[in-house]
Design a protein around this motif. Structure first.
Motif, short mmCIF file in Angstrom:
data_model
loop_
_atom_site.label_atom_id
_atom_site.label_comp_id
_atom_site.label_asym_id
_atom_site.label_seq_id
_atom_site.Cartn_x
_atom_site.Cartn_y
_atom_site.Cartn_z
N ALA A 64 -22.97 24.70 13.24
CA ALA A 64 -23.05 23.93 12.09
C ALA A 64 -24.20 24.13 11.23
O ALA A 64 -24.30 24.33 10.02
CB ALA A 64 -23.09 22.32 12.55
N SER A 65 -25.55 24.28 12.00
CA SER A 65 -26.51 24.33 11.14
C SER A 65 -26.73 25.97 10.40
O SER A 65 -27.16 26.07 9.35
CB SER A 65 -27.92 24.40 11.99
N ARG A 66 -26.19 26.82 11.09
CA ARG A 66 -26.08 28.11 10.46
C ARG A 66 -25.11 28.05 9.32
O ARG A 66 -25.33 28.97 8.21
CB ARG A 66 -25.73 29.35 11.56
N THR A 164 -17.29 37.22 12.27
CA THR A 164 -16.20 37.70 12.83
C THR A 164 -16.20 37.34 14.37
O THR A 164 -15.22 36.86 14.91
CB THR A 164 -15.88 39.07 12.55
N LEU A 165 -17.42 37.84 15.01
CA LEU A 165 -17.52 37.53 16.28
C LEU A 165 -17.50 36.30 16.72
O LEU A 165 -16.94 35.66 18.01
CB LEU A 165 -18.68 38.59 16.85
N THR A 166 -18.24 35.49 15.77
CA THR A 166 -18.43 34.07 16.30
C THR A 166 -16.97 33.33 16.09
O THR A 166 -16.68 32.47 16.88
CB THR A 166 -19.36 33.51 15.02
N LEU A 167 -16.06 33.73 15.03
CA LEU A 167 -14.79 33.33 15.17
C LEU A 167 -14.03 33.65 16.33
O LEU A 167 -13.39 32.67 16.82
CB LEU A 167 -14.16 33.62 13.72
N ASP A 173 -13.42 30.05 23.15
CA ASP A 173 -13.79 28.76 23.84
C ASP A 173 -13.27 27.57 23.44
O ASP A 173 -13.77 26.42 23.96
CB ASP A 173 -15.44 28.50 23.50
N GLY A 174 -12.33 27.38 22.61
CA GLY A 174 -11.54 26.22 22.18
C GLY A 174 -12.28 25.37 21.66
O GLY A 174 -12.30 24.13 21.36
N ALA A 175 -12.82 25.83 20.51
CA ALA A 175 -13.58 25.20 19.66
C ALA A 175 -12.76 24.34 18.60
O ALA A 175 -11.81 24.43 18.44
CB ALA A 175 -14.53 25.89 18.77
N PRO A 176 -13.29 22.96 18.07
CA PRO A 176 -12.39 22.19 17.38
C PRO A 176 -12.01 22.74 16.03
O PRO A 176 -12.59 23.83 15.83
CB PRO A 176 -13.39 21.01 17.01
N ALA A 177 -10.92 22.35 15.42
CA ALA A 177 -10.39 23.06 14.40
C ALA A 177 -11.48 22.98 13.32
O ALA A 177 -11.32 23.80 12.36
CB ALA A 177 -8.91 22.45 14.15
N GLU A 178 -12.13 21.92 12.96
CA GLU A 178 -12.98 21.63 12.10
C GLU A 178 -13.97 22.88 11.87
O GLU A 178 -14.43 23.28 11.08
CB GLU A 178 -13.45 20.25 12.04
N LEU A 179 -14.55 23.11 13.18
CA LEU A 179 -15.48 24.24 13.27
C LEU A 179 -14.98 25.40 12.98
O LEU A 179 -15.52 26.30 12.33
CB LEU A 179 -15.93 24.00 14.69
N ILE A 180 -13.62 25.86 13.26
CA ILE A 180 -13.10 27.15 13.03
C ILE A 180 -12.96 27.17 11.68
O ILE A 180 -13.01 28.30 10.86
CB ILE A 180 -11.87 27.22 13.87
N ASP A 181 -12.68 26.01 11.02
CA ASP A 181 -12.37 26.20 9.48
C ASP A 181 -13.72 26.39 8.82
O ASP A 181 -13.67 27.08 7.80
CB ASP A 181 -11.72 24.88 8.93
N LYS A 184 -14.17 30.10 9.00
CA LYS A 184 -13.47 30.98 8.05
C LYS A 184 -13.75 30.75 6.65
O LYS A 184 -13.49 31.76 5.98
CB LYS A 184 -11.89 30.14 8.24
N SER A 185 -14.01 29.51 6.40
CA SER A 185 -14.74 29.42 5.08
C SER A 185 -16.14 30.15 4.75
O SER A 185 -15.92 31.01 3.59
CB SER A 185 -15.16 27.73 4.61
N VAL A 186 -16.83 30.50 5.65
CA VAL A 186 -17.81 31.42 5.50
C VAL A 186 -17.40 32.77 5.34
O VAL A 186 -18.05 33.61 4.64
CB VAL A 186 -18.92 31.01 6.68
N ARG A 187 -16.52 33.22 6.25
CA ARG A 187 -15.93 34.56 5.98
C ARG A 187 -15.39 34.75 4.80
O ARG A 187 -15.44 35.85 4.16
CB ARG A 187 -14.89 34.76 7.13
N THR A 188 -14.52 33.78 4.36
CA THR A 188 -14.18 34.08 2.91
C THR A 188 -15.01 34.06 1.89
O THR A 188 -14.82 35.06 0.84
CB THR A 188 -13.06 32.65 2.60
N GLN A 189 -16.16 33.38 1.63
CA GLN A 189 -17.14 33.31 0.89
C GLN A 189 -17.68 34.72 0.93
O GLN A 189 -18.32 35.32 -0.02
CB GLN A 189 -18.36 32.15 1.28
N LEU A 190 -17.81 35.13 2.00
CA LEU A 190 -18.84 36.70 2.56
C LEU A 190 -17.81 37.86 1.66
O LEU A 190 -18.24 38.55 1.07
CB LEU A 190 -18.78 36.95 4.08
#
Length: 821
Positions: A64-66, A164-167, A173-181, A184-190
């Protein structure tokens, strides 16, 4: 409690069986026969360097902070994607002009093929030089920008791999869907930023390619211009036009001529408008320079008027400030070449016409009234010349005006020679030489006129334009020097200059030096301009460069005259700067500071020698000295020290000790052996001591360090004066002591602290002996103080009826017994 021993036995039995199973294998591995001495173990190879840590997934707790940090960095990168002002200007130039650059190059090439004159070729060469310089600057800017974009692309690629590795890790690890979104948003901006960077990179590469093509075309055109110039120079004596009367006879109707005049004027106006559009920033800068000169001129006018009311004058040239607008306009027009990289011929003509106005106003103020008509005629000739340049597309009109211009110029010079008015324009020492120059000018212009009438247009323009252009430049520079002279005089007498001790007693000398420097600079400018007008600047420059670069010497010891001149000029400049800095420090800086005695001299000497040393290094580097040979020189220097330079080195090191330890300082009163005097100078090898008799003795610094030196003024300037006095035995000692104390206290150069002391010294053969001891800081007046005290004591004793006895001796004469009476 019985299982414990049983378990222990089982453990021991298992260990024994394991040992028995391992023993045969060990026996098989050992070699048969006696044991050999073991060789020393080879050192273990160093471990391979650890590979750089690869990209790793971001922990779930930090995602989240990153995400917030990356969003901020995205904004910074997006801001850098916008083209810089320099690149935006390049893109605008390529987009708006596009093929216009090619058209200009093709037009220049066509003019060369059609047979351009030397003047036109030189103009094109200047434009090509400026264009090449701008293209090189553009390539430098684009290269730096492409490297910056490449670095940003590498950073984005590394970030994209990390996210990509973080996703992948977050999904495992079964992260929440909000965190995965969010990931994905960061990767799209990248991805979007990477695409924008690719587009920006491609645009910069295209610009680089376009600029490279232009650079190649400009270099080819420069070669064509050089070849065309040599060809035209070889055809100067070839008739390239019809004679002027024949050209007039061939004219059938004036309509085409008038049409071409209108087309040429419209073309010049369009060139000026395009230049103004492309050089808006430079035009604004030029306007600000003009405003600054106007403010200075008005200020100087008020200051000069105030000095006039006080009865102080700056000389005849101060009348320049009666026309502040003209002076400011002339100064602003003169600095135009340093503001614009290139100006088209039409813009040059406009600046020249503007320059006529201040020159016509200012020159009559510094010259005799009888020369006003001369300057007005020259101004009219210049205007005619500007009109001729504007009518160059119309060959017949241009040639006719050129002939008229030559006739008027010849008439003007002949009139000056007949009336002897030319002698008033120069120093009487140069009057004869100036007469010969004017006669040569008449001959050259007459030859140019004849050549133009006969159709030899190339040689006619070369000679005529050369003489006229050189004359116009001389007049402009003459006016400029007369504007600068009163400005220099005013600055040297301003309030700030009056507070500079450096200028006290040197103001007139500095004024003459600066004025001469400006005059010599104007003369050099005129000489270079004259060579340019006669198309000789490039050949002369190449010849001089070849001459000064010609190697002199043999093998590795070869050098050139240019190296020697550059070395000499650099060393002379360093010496001049060091002297100026020394005088400025000693006369303006140190008197305004509270430094200990001797420190100013140490600082001044250190700076002076530092400047000289740096100047020598710079001169050696400029002359091409190879520092790899320093070791050889150091070895030779060491041998020299061993044989005969030890005294010099000893004095040099002793000079450094004197400079920084300061046991002896400039102004000290020292006694070295039988030598006594004041230290006037402490040099790097020797020092100068001025004796009280006025002789200046050069003392090696080694003597001042190795020998015993008496310094009477090391810690302070106090000196004690001992004055012995003898009085008769009839005097009262108390009265004598009181008189001595009173006389010492009344003298203005005797210090009250330490107090003067009057002491009784003892009983002499014929007198009571006293001594007066006083302290003074008037070191240079010790003899005078001692004399004044002695006279005062004598008068006081005489007034008090205290006698100073003569020496008394009893003489007994013994006669021999057999001596006759």
């Amino acid at each position: 409690m019985r299982p414990a021993p049983r378990a222990l036995r089982a453990l021991v039995l298992g260990a024994a069986l394991a040992w028995l199973g391992a023993a045969p294998a060990a026996a098989q591995q050992q070699p048969m026969g006696p044991p050999e001495p073991s060789a020393p173990a080879a050192p273990a190879p160093p471990p391979p360097p650890a590979p750089p840590p690869g990209p790793a997934a971001i922990p779930l707790t930090e995602i989240a902070s990153r995400v917030e940090q990356v969003s901020q960095s995205f904004g910074a990168i997006a801001a850098t994607l916008q083209p810089t002002p320099e690149i935006a200007a390049l893109e605008t130039m390529v987009r708006e002009k596009g093929a216009t650059l090619d058209l200009e190059l093709r037009s220049a090439a066509e003019r060369i093929e059609e047979g351009a004159s030397l003047d036109q070729i030189d103009e094109l060469a200047e434009r090509v030089t400026v264009a090449a310089r701008k293209l090189d600057e553009s390539q430098t800017i684009l290269t730096a920008r492409s490297q910056e974009i490449e670095r940003q692309r590498a950073e984005l690629a590394a970030m994209r791999e990390v996210w990509t590795l973080t996703l992948k890790s977050a999904r495992n690890d079964g992260a929440p869907a909000e965190l995965i979104d969010s990931i994905k948003s960061v990767r799209t901006q990248l991805g979007a930023l990477d695409k924008q960077l690719d587009e920006r990179f491609d645009a910069v590469l295209k610009l680089q390619s376009r600029i490279g093509e232009e650079s190649l075309a400009v270099s080819v055109l420069a070669q064509d211009l050089r070849r065309a110039r040599y060809e035209v120079s070889g055809r100067l004596l070839v008739r390239n036009r019809a004679s002027l009367p024949a050209a007039f006879a061939a004219v059938e109707s004036p309509q085409p001529i008038l049409r071409r005049v209108g087309d040429g004027l419209r073309r010049d106006a369009e060139n000026v408008r395009n230049f103004a559009k492309l050089q808006q920033e430079r035009l604004i800068q030029h306007g600000l320079v003009l405003v600054a000169f106007l403010l200075i001129s008005w200020r100087m006018r008020s200051w000069v008027a105030k000095r006039r009311r006080e009865g102080k004058h700056l000389g005849a040239s101060e009348a320049v400030f009666d026309h502040p607008i003209s002076a400011a306009l002339l100064a602003a027009l003169i600095v135009a070449p340093w503001i614009y990289d290139y100006t088209p011929r039409a813009f040059d003509g406009l600046l020249g016409l503007l320059m006529v106005l201040p020159i016509v106003v200012l020159l009559p103020t510094v010259l005799a009234p009888s020369h006003k008509r001369v300057w007005y005629t020259i101004a009219a000739l210049y205007v005619v010349g500007r009109i001729r340049y504007a009518l160059q597309p119309v060959e017949l009109l241009e040639r006719s005006i050129f002939a008229i211009e030559l006739i008027l110029a010849i008439a003007l010079v002949v009139g000056l020679l007949r009336g002897d008015r030319h002698a008033e324009l120069v120093n009487p020492r140069w009057a004869r030489a100036f007469t010969l120059v004017l006669r040569g000018v008449i001959a050259v212009m007459a030859a140019s006129l004849v050549a133009e009438l006969a159709g030899f247009d190339a040689i006619a323009k070369l000679l005529g334009d050369g003489v006229l252009g050189s004359s116009y430049v001389a007049i402009v520079l003459y006016a400029a020097v007369n504007v600068v002279r009163p400005i220099v005089a005013a600055l040297l007498r301003s309030r700030l200059a009056r507070h500079l001790n450096l200028l006290h007693g040197r103001r007139d000398a500095v004024e003459r030096f600066v004025t001469r420097l400006v005059a010599w600079g104007a003369g050099l400018w005129w000489a270079l301009s004259t060579l340019e007008f006669f198309s000789l600047r490039a050949p002369v420059s190449e010849a001089v460069a070849s001459w000064v670069r010609e190697p002199i010497g043999f093998g590795d010891a070869a050098f050139s005259l240019g190296d020697v001149l550059l070395f000499a000029v650099t060393v002379a400049a360093a010496v001049g700067i060091s002297r100026l800095v020394r005088v400025a420090l000693e006369e303006d800086v140190f008197p305004r500071t509270a430094l200990k005695r001797g420190v100013p001299h140490a600082i001044s000497a250190t700076i002076r020698y530092g400047i000289l040393f740096a100047g020598f290094l710079l001169a050696a580097a400029a002359a091409g000295f190879e520092w790899s040979k320093v070791t050889l020189l150091a070895g030779a220097f060491g041998v020299g020290i061993g044989f005969g330079l030890q005294n010099i080195v000893n004095n040099f090191v002793s000079g450094l000790i004197l400079l920084y330890e300061r046991p002896i300082q400039v102004g000290d009163t020292v006694e070295v052996g039988s030598l006594m005097g004041e230290v006037r100078r402490i040099g790097i090898r020797s020092s100068t001591v001025r004796t009280w008799q006025g002789a200046e003795v050069i003392v090696p610094n080694g003597n001042l360090i190795s020998e015993q030196v008496v310094n009477w003024t090391l810690s302070d300037l106090q000196r004690r004066i001992d004055l012995p006095i003898g009085v008769s035995y009839d005097a009262d000692p108390e009265q004598v002591l009181s008189l001595l104390q009173q006389i010492a206290a009344q003298h203005p150069d005797v210090l009250s602290e330490p107090p003067p002391v009057a002491a009784f010294q003892g009983f002499g053969d014929s007198s009571l002996n006293f001594e007066l001891r006083v302290w003074t800081i008037s070191v240079d007046r010790i003899a005078r103080v001692k004399t004044e005290l002695g006279i005062a004591i004598f008068q006081a004793l005489k007034k008090a009826d205290i006698a100073i006895p003569y020496p008394q001796r009893d003489v007994r004469v013994l006669l021999a017994k057999d001596a006759k009476s």
